[in-house]
Design an enzyme around this catalytic site. Sequence first.
Site, mmCIF file in Angstrom:
data_model
loop_
_atom_site.group_PDB
_atom_site.id
_atom_site.type_symbol
_atom_site.label_atom_id
_atom_site.label_comp_id
_atom_site.label_asym_id
_atom_site.label_seq_id
_atom_site.Cartn_x
_atom_site.Cartn_y
_atom_site.Cartn_z
ATOM 1 N N LYS A 15 53.056 2.626 11.485
ATOM 2 C CA LYS A 15 52.037 1.820 12.147
ATOM 3 C C LYS A 15 50.729 1.958 11.368
ATOM 4 O O LYS A 15 50.419 3.037 10.857
ATOM 5 C CB LYS A 15 51.831 2.281 13.591
ATOM 6 C CG LYS A 15 53.057 2.112 14.473
ATOM 7 C CD LYS A 15 52.798 2.632 15.883
ATOM 8 C CE LYS A 15 54.038 2.499 16.748
ATOM 9 N NZ LYS A 15 53.815 3.034 18.118
ATOM 10 N N ARG A 86 47.803 10.232 11.250
ATOM 11 C CA ARG A 86 48.211 10.958 12.451
ATOM 12 C C ARG A 86 49.341 11.902 12.044
ATOM 13 O O ARG A 86 50.392 11.473 11.587
ATOM 14 C CB ARG A 86 48.706 10.006 13.532
ATOM 15 C CG ARG A 86 49.126 10.759 14.794
ATOM 16 C CD ARG A 86 50.088 9.985 15.650
ATOM 17 N NE ARG A 86 50.529 10.799 16.784
ATOM 18 C CZ ARG A 86 51.610 10.537 17.498
ATOM 19 N NH1 ARG A 86 52.372 9.504 17.201
ATOM 20 N NH2 ARG A 86 51.947 11.312 18.494
ATOM 21 N N ASP A 143 48.266 16.227 16.201
ATOM 22 C CA ASP A 143 48.546 16.146 17.638
ATOM 23 C C ASP A 143 48.400 17.490 18.330
ATOM 24 O O ASP A 143 48.057 17.563 19.512
ATOM 25 C CB ASP A 143 49.988 15.663 17.853
ATOM 26 C CG ASP A 143 50.069 14.153 18.005
ATOM 27 O OD1 ASP A 143 49.070 13.484 17.703
ATOM 28 O OD2 ASP A 143 51.126 13.659 18.424
ATOM 29 N N GLY A 326 51.053 4.986 32.028
ATOM 30 C CA GLY A 326 49.914 5.413 32.835
ATOM 31 C C GLY A 326 48.888 4.317 33.050
ATOM 32 O O GLY A 326 48.294 4.196 34.123
#
Length: 394
Positions: A15, A86, A143, A326
């Site tokens: 991504k 990330r 993370d 969520g």
Amino acid sequence: MQFVLVLNCGSSSLKFAVMNPTSGDVLLNGTAERLGHDVGSLTVKDESGKAVQEIKPGTHAQALELIVETLKTKNLMDKIAAVGHRLVHGGEFFKESVVINNEVREKVAECIRLAPLHNPANITGIEAALKVFPKLPQVGVFDTAFHQQMPEKAYLYPLPRKFYEEFHIRRYGFHGTSFRYIASQLESVTGLKNPRTVVCHLGNGGSLAAIKDGHSVDTTMGLTPLEGIVHGTRCGDIDPAIIQILQKQFHISATEMNEILWKKSGLLGLSGISNDCRSLEEAMAEGNEAAIRALEVYCYRLAKHIAAQMVALNGCDALVFTGGIGENSAFVRANTMEQLAFLGFELDKKANEETSRGKQGKISTANSKPVWVIPTNEELLIARDTAQLSGMTR
């Protein structure tokens, strides 16, 4: 104007987003999928819509090359000032984001034994980006970093001490970038100063964090992202003895068992239908008992974990829902919070049902402990860390 290229490299996907780290504006983003197969695909989105291209034979390096060609076409290539990655697992090495150098790459490689499914892909992404952007600063955002301040009582497993001392077997936690973003928004959104907050990041993978004074004091994931609540395809908490019993009873190999725990369990395993919460809610509305059962287990276990995180905080001043489920599932929020009414939570039905699709808002009644929906933005935090560490901003 200079921009940051944010990369999130998975085992079979990549991504990306081109972002203005100051305003948070996304100029271009997309996803390369089915990497490692004969033919992959790259979907690119900008203001004009989206376009899909084939990638043959579908490697991470070729996906990044195609992304670069897209950047050139959009006249963005010369405006990229830094690359932010990330990275899933930094072990005990990294407590904050860092500029990637040879030492950092070596330590990320050392953590492969802790994250064999994730870190190899992260390293592949770094190597590919270094070849394409050899002169640009590259920044790693982990993370696990946000949870590195958890107290020992929260991260130790009740195993022989040598496993921690010699092999660093402990609870690390994940989704740290999302939790750190939410923590940075709490005071401005809720009006509360340093609230004791339980944050529920719910998506195909989900976890909770107990945040106090802006720091994580406990979380639900552990050594790996397998631990904790029910996930889309991952099992979450189970009795570890189940593994040996199943292997012996059904002659299942360790590799096959891993496949079951990571990719065939969770909502998918419980329902036999899908790992997608939206699909299960649709099936539930039609009276499908398997979907009803799966969602009941999901919400019940989620409620139990929320209550447990409140122990770590010695109370709770606010509760936040974020992540794909969520932010968008009014049903999951309502069903879960009904089971926590005895702790002082009550949702406003209208507010809950109207808050989705990127909307932010308070969804609890006036007499309830405050419950909020706050959309997360991990890419923005990665972009801002990258801009700061690369010298783009001070």
